[in-house]
Design a protein around this motif. Structure first.
Motif, mmCIF file in Angstrom:
data_model
loop_
_atom_site.group_PDB
_atom_site.id
_atom_site.type_symbol
_atom_site.label_atom_id
_atom_site.label_comp_id
_atom_site.label_asym_id
_atom_site.label_seq_id
_atom_site.Cartn_x
_atom_site.Cartn_y
_atom_site.Cartn_z
ATOM 1 N N ASP A 105 0.804 -1.236 0.000
ATOM 2 C CA ASP A 105 0.000 0.000 0.000
ATOM 3 C C ASP A 105 0.834 1.283 0.000
ATOM 4 N N MET A 106 2.090 1.214 0.504
ATOM 5 C CA MET A 106 2.912 2.438 0.592
ATOM 6 C C MET A 106 4.206 2.360 -0.228
ATOM 7 N N ARG A 107 4.395 1.294 -0.991
ATOM 8 C CA ARG A 107 5.679 1.136 -1.699
ATOM 9 C C ARG A 107 5.974 2.301 -2.637
ATOM 10 N N LYS A 108 4.962 2.674 -3.446
ATOM 11 C CA LYS A 108 5.196 3.750 -4.430
ATOM 12 C C LYS A 108 5.451 5.084 -3.736
ATOM 13 N N VAL A 109 4.763 5.313 -2.621
ATOM 14 C CA VAL A 109 4.951 6.564 -1.874
ATOM 15 C C VAL A 109 6.368 6.619 -1.295
ATOM 16 N N VAL A 110 6.806 5.504 -0.694
ATOM 17 C CA VAL A 110 8.153 5.435 -0.109
ATOM 18 C C VAL A 110 9.200 5.679 -1.195
ATOM 19 N N GLN A 111 9.014 5.030 -2.348
ATOM 20 C CA GLN A 111 9.958 5.170 -3.459
ATOM 21 C C GLN A 111 9.977 6.629 -3.961
ATOM 22 N N TYR A 112 8.802 7.207 -4.102
ATOM 23 C CA TYR A 112 8.677 8.597 -4.564
ATOM 24 C C TYR A 112 9.393 9.551 -3.609
ATOM 25 N N LEU A 113 9.142 9.385 -2.296
ATOM 26 C CA LEU A 113 9.774 10.265 -1.311
ATOM 27 C C LEU A 113 11.295 10.087 -1.301
ATOM 28 N N ALA A 114 11.745 8.837 -1.476
ATOM 29 C CA ALA A 114 13.189 8.574 -1.495
ATOM 30 C C ALA A 114 13.854 9.274 -2.678
ATOM 31 N N GLN A 115 13.137 9.315 -3.814
ATOM 32 C CA GLN A 115 13.717 9.911 -5.026
ATOM 33 C C GLN A 115 13.638 11.434 -5.013
ATOM 34 N N LYS A 116 12.642 11.985 -4.325
ATOM 35 C CA LYS A 116 12.390 13.427 -4.401
ATOM 36 C C LYS A 116 12.909 14.215 -3.198
ATOM 37 N N SER A 117 13.387 13.527 -2.154
ATOM 38 C CA SER A 117 13.757 14.222 -0.907
ATOM 39 C C SER A 117 15.260 14.176 -0.664
ATOM 40 N N ARG A 118 15.746 15.217 -0.004
ATOM 41 C CA ARG A 118 17.148 15.221 0.415
ATOM 42 C C ARG A 118 17.319 14.294 1.608
ATOM 43 N N GLN A 119 18.385 13.535 1.617
ATOM 44 C CA GLN A 119 18.619 12.586 2.710
ATOM 45 C C GLN A 119 18.664 13.302 4.065
ATOM 46 N N ALA A 120 19.298 14.481 4.102
ATOM 47 C CA ALA A 120 19.405 15.239 5.362
ATOM 48 C C ALA A 120 18.010 15.612 5.869
ATOM 49 N N SER A 121 17.084 15.951 4.950
ATOM 50 C CA SER A 121 15.717 16.320 5.349
ATOM 51 C C SER A 121 14.985 15.105 5.921
ATOM 52 N N VAL A 122 15.187 13.951 5.285
ATOM 53 C CA VAL A 122 14.545 12.716 5.779
ATOM 54 C C VAL A 122 15.075 12.381 7.173
ATOM 55 N N LEU A 123 16.398 12.530 7.353
ATOM 56 C CA LEU A 123 17.004 12.256 8.668
ATOM 57 C C LEU A 123 16.452 13.188 9.739
ATOM 58 N N ASP A 124 16.335 14.470 9.395
ATOM 59 C CA ASP A 124 15.786 15.452 10.351
ATOM 60 C C ASP A 124 14.350 15.085 10.729
ATOM 61 N N THR A 125 13.561 14.733 9.710
ATOM 62 C CA THR A 125 12.152 14.370 9.953
ATOM 63 C C THR A 125 12.081 13.122 10.824
ATOM 64 N N GLN A 126 12.938 12.147 10.516
ATOM 65 C CA GLN A 126 12.915 10.902 11.296
ATOM 66 C C GLN A 126 13.308 11.159 12.757
ATOM 67 N N THR A 127 14.303 12.005 12.973
ATOM 68 C CA THR A 127 14.722 12.351 14.345
ATOM 69 C C THR A 127 13.565 13.005 15.100
ATOM 70 N N TRP A 128 12.868 13.916 14.411
ATOM 71 C CA TRP A 128 11.731 14.607 15.031
ATOM 72 C C TRP A 128 10.635 13.598 15.383
ATOM 73 N N ILE A 129 10.340 12.690 14.443
ATOM 74 C CA ILE A 129 9.286 11.678 14.683
ATOM 75 C C ILE A 129 9.654 10.813 15.892
ATOM 76 N N LEU A 130 10.908 10.379 15.975
ATOM 77 C CA LEU A 130 11.353 9.534 17.098
ATOM 78 C C LEU A 130 11.229 10.275 18.426
ATOM 79 N N ASP A 131 11.592 11.565 18.429
ATOM 80 C CA ASP A 131 11.486 12.375 19.659
ATOM 81 C C ASP A 131 10.026 12.478 20.110
ATOM 82 N N GLN A 132 9.143 12.771 19.146
ATOM 83 C CA GLN A 132 7.720 12.924 19.495
ATOM 84 C C GLN A 132 7.121 11.574 19.913
#
Length: 328
Positions: free
Chosen positions: A271-298
């Motif tokens: 259900d989320m494969r295409k979304v994950v692939q799209y975000l991986a191709q369109k996003s900066r790795q540093a931005s994904v890392l920042d978002t993931q850190t924020w999600i883990l903190d919350q």
């Protein structure tokens, strides 16, 4: 009688067949593997006046009292409210119970679950009872996270690692528990429950597949700018907050993994494969890392039952998620 699970049978035969029992057992393992049911089965066996083979008879006075929840020689210690700590006053009640004489003339059995819900003071109050339980008392401690326990608590118990079901056992058990579900539905439930058949059944009863479909559809609309974070936060009112954070945490990990490996096997559920692939191709790795850190903190705050404004927290999460594509 507590349910018996096939993946516990070898351990059960060892436990139930003992002539002498330890005064305290620590049954530990991941959540959703049936540890509580195993502890309840052992509790019934230890209290039964006429056990047959390895199980309680279910017919004697002791078994009937236990079934009714009125057994005088049985004490269950758990949080007064779900996900709250076990208080020191509750442990003091337990300590008073342990020093009494058994009213039915047999054993006294105590069940504590989850043990890690005790704070330091409560755990310390339990130590003396663990060290020198009076009379014929057996304490059954159930823990999902034994690493959080005081070493002094663990060292006073016989530690028993509760087995995990194999993939085949999980599939077979869930098929018998949900005979009307399609095979692909059961596989999806098992994936959402990290392979735990008992958790999969619980998630099914909570309507998790419907919740997931709602959330996935919302994420797609968010990325297409067809719905706003505030609209989605409201639409997802019926989905538990921790579940939402678990899913977004997993998706951000999968985005990062795909950026690093380009391995399509790691994209997760269909259900989320295409979304994950799209975000991986369109996003900066540093931005994904920042978002993931924020999600883990919350997520830690959600786990810690912090007094959070659900709507604002979800809006902040979705605003970050919506900004990921285009940061490349």
């Amino acid at each position: 009688m507590a349910e018996a699970y096939p993946w516990q049978e070898a351990l059960w035969q060892q436990l139930a067949g003992r002539a002498q029992h330890a005064h305290a057992y620590l049954l530990h393992g991941p959540q959703g593997t049936g540890k509580r049911a195993l502890a309840e089965r052992l509790m019934a066996r230890l209290l039964c006046q006429q056990p047959r083979d390895t199980d309680a008879c279910g017919q004697c006075k002791s078994c009937l009292l236990l079934k009714a929840g009125t057994h005088p020689d049985n004490f269950i210690l758990e949080p007064e409210e779900a996900d709250k700590p076990i208080k020191v006053d509750q442990v003091r009640e337990l300590v008073a119970f342990v020093v009494q004489t058994a009213q039915l003339g047999g054993r006294k059995v105590v069940l504590i679950e989850p043990v890690e819900a005790m704070n330091i003071n409560a755990a310390n109050a339990l130590l003396k009872s663990l060290e020198e339980p009076s009379g014929d008392t057996v304490l059954l401690l159930v823990s999902h996270q034994p690493s959080r326990l005081l070493p002094t608590v663990k060292s006073r118990c016989q530690q028993i690692a509760c087995p995990l079901p194999s993939q085949a056992q999980s599939q077979a058990w869930l098929a018998s528990a949900l005979p009307d579900a399609e095979e692909h539905e059961r596989q999806e439930l098992l994936a959402l429950a990290s392979g735990s058949a008992l958790m999969a059944l619980s998630l099914h009863q909570q309507g998790v597949r419907e919740q997931r479909a709602l959330v996935v559809e919302g994420v797609k609309k968010l990325l297409k700018q067809q719905q706003s974070p505030s609209q989605l936060a409201e639409a997802w009112n019926g989905v538990p907050l921790l579940r939402l954070f678990d899913w977004f945490c997993e998706w951000s990990q999968r985005v990062l993994r795909y950026q690093l490996t380009q391995d399509e096997q790691g994209l997760g559920l269909a259900d989320m494969r295409k979304v994950v692939q799209y975000l991986a191709q369109k996003s900066r790795q540093a931005s994904v890392l920042d978002t993931q850190t924020w999600i883990l903190d919350q997520r830690q705050k959600v786990l810690g039952k912090a007094n959070l404004n659900r709507a604002l927290l979800l809006e902040a999460l979705l605003a970050q998620w919506a900004q990921l594509p285009g940061t490349r």
